[in-house]
Design a protein around this motif. Sequence first.
Motif: not given
Length: 393
Positions: A1-15, A94-98
């Motif tokens: 069964m393929k699971h739906t992958a969502v992005i629950s959090g993001v973060g980025m430092v100023p370049f 891939q890890a999450v969907e699988s």
Amino acid sequence: MKHTAVISGVGMVPFAKPGASAPYYQMGAEAARQALADAGLDYAKVEQAYVGYVYGDSTCGQRALYPIGMTGIPVVNVNNNCSTGSTALFLARQAVESGAADCVIALGFEQMKPGALGSYYNDRPTPFEPFDRICEELVGQPEVPLAIRYFGGAGMAHMDKYGTKAETFAKIRAKASRHAARNPVALFRKEVTVEEVMDSPVLIGPMTRLMACPPTCGAAAAIVCSEAFARANALDHRVRILAQAMTTDTPSTFEARNMMQLVGYDMTRAAADQVYEAAGIGPEELDAVELHDCFATNELLTYEALRLAPEGGGEQMVEDGDNTHGGRVVTNPSGGLLSKGHPLGATGLAQCTELVQQLRGQAADRQVEGARIALQHNLGLGGACVVTMYQAT
């Protein structure tokens, strides 16, 4: 069964410019903390980590994540040239969907040196040897740094085939600066005009210095979860990965004997087509795109490779303003690699961060109005290309 992958959090430092940033492990840890905080997630619930960087010793990923928590989880270190960050995201998805994991962190960082990209392992054959051979035959000028020859040569090939003007590349660079002026974490926030771009020092052919992205230090991260895990843990699940593809070179890269193919045009086209087919959504439905504008010439090529414009139609897309706010699709609302910066291992996850914020409606002054579908394109010579489509639910 393929699971739906969502992005629950993001973060980025100023370049930052080389020499002006914190060490790689501090930047990486900060980006990871931000992503966890954005998700409202305890690191103890993260089951796997994929960490990308190009310049660094083995296990730098552990060095960055151990201050967050030494939980004993698998930490996989990833290196795939400029597509490293999105390769880490590809593995996490891939890890999450699988179903292999319910919650994964993808992290990318880079601590770079000033100047053009170069090889650190000169005691062994370079993976670019077959690419260099064709570039030498088609472009020559071996005294010019490698990446400039490649993408400058690709720009010249497009000019020769379609009559593209050098000023069109300058317009792309000027557009990037206008977008970055609205982005508080971009490296370069000063707007530049087409004339200023054209008047900057020539690097090769039509390419001037302002058409090239700067060496950059930075970090970015994303928390990738199954939708079921996100709901069960009251995490944000508004943005899902609708489709994703990763491609590598095919014989056409070399057999075409064309610099556009040598820098990944066919890889990009193949990855994009796979994504459009899997998602059932075509390029005409996209609202925002973060694409790999390491050089202004490559942004134009990528318009056509991603089917945002017909082959040979990239220049008209620029002239019509269909690549910016008020046009058909906003390309690189962050300012892109040209203005936001290009810390190699972090770039793919910085693109992800931007698009997640756009689809959540959190992009403030740079918000793409009504953004619901977004596409990410991240390219690494040598080679690999990752294209990802996101959807706001």
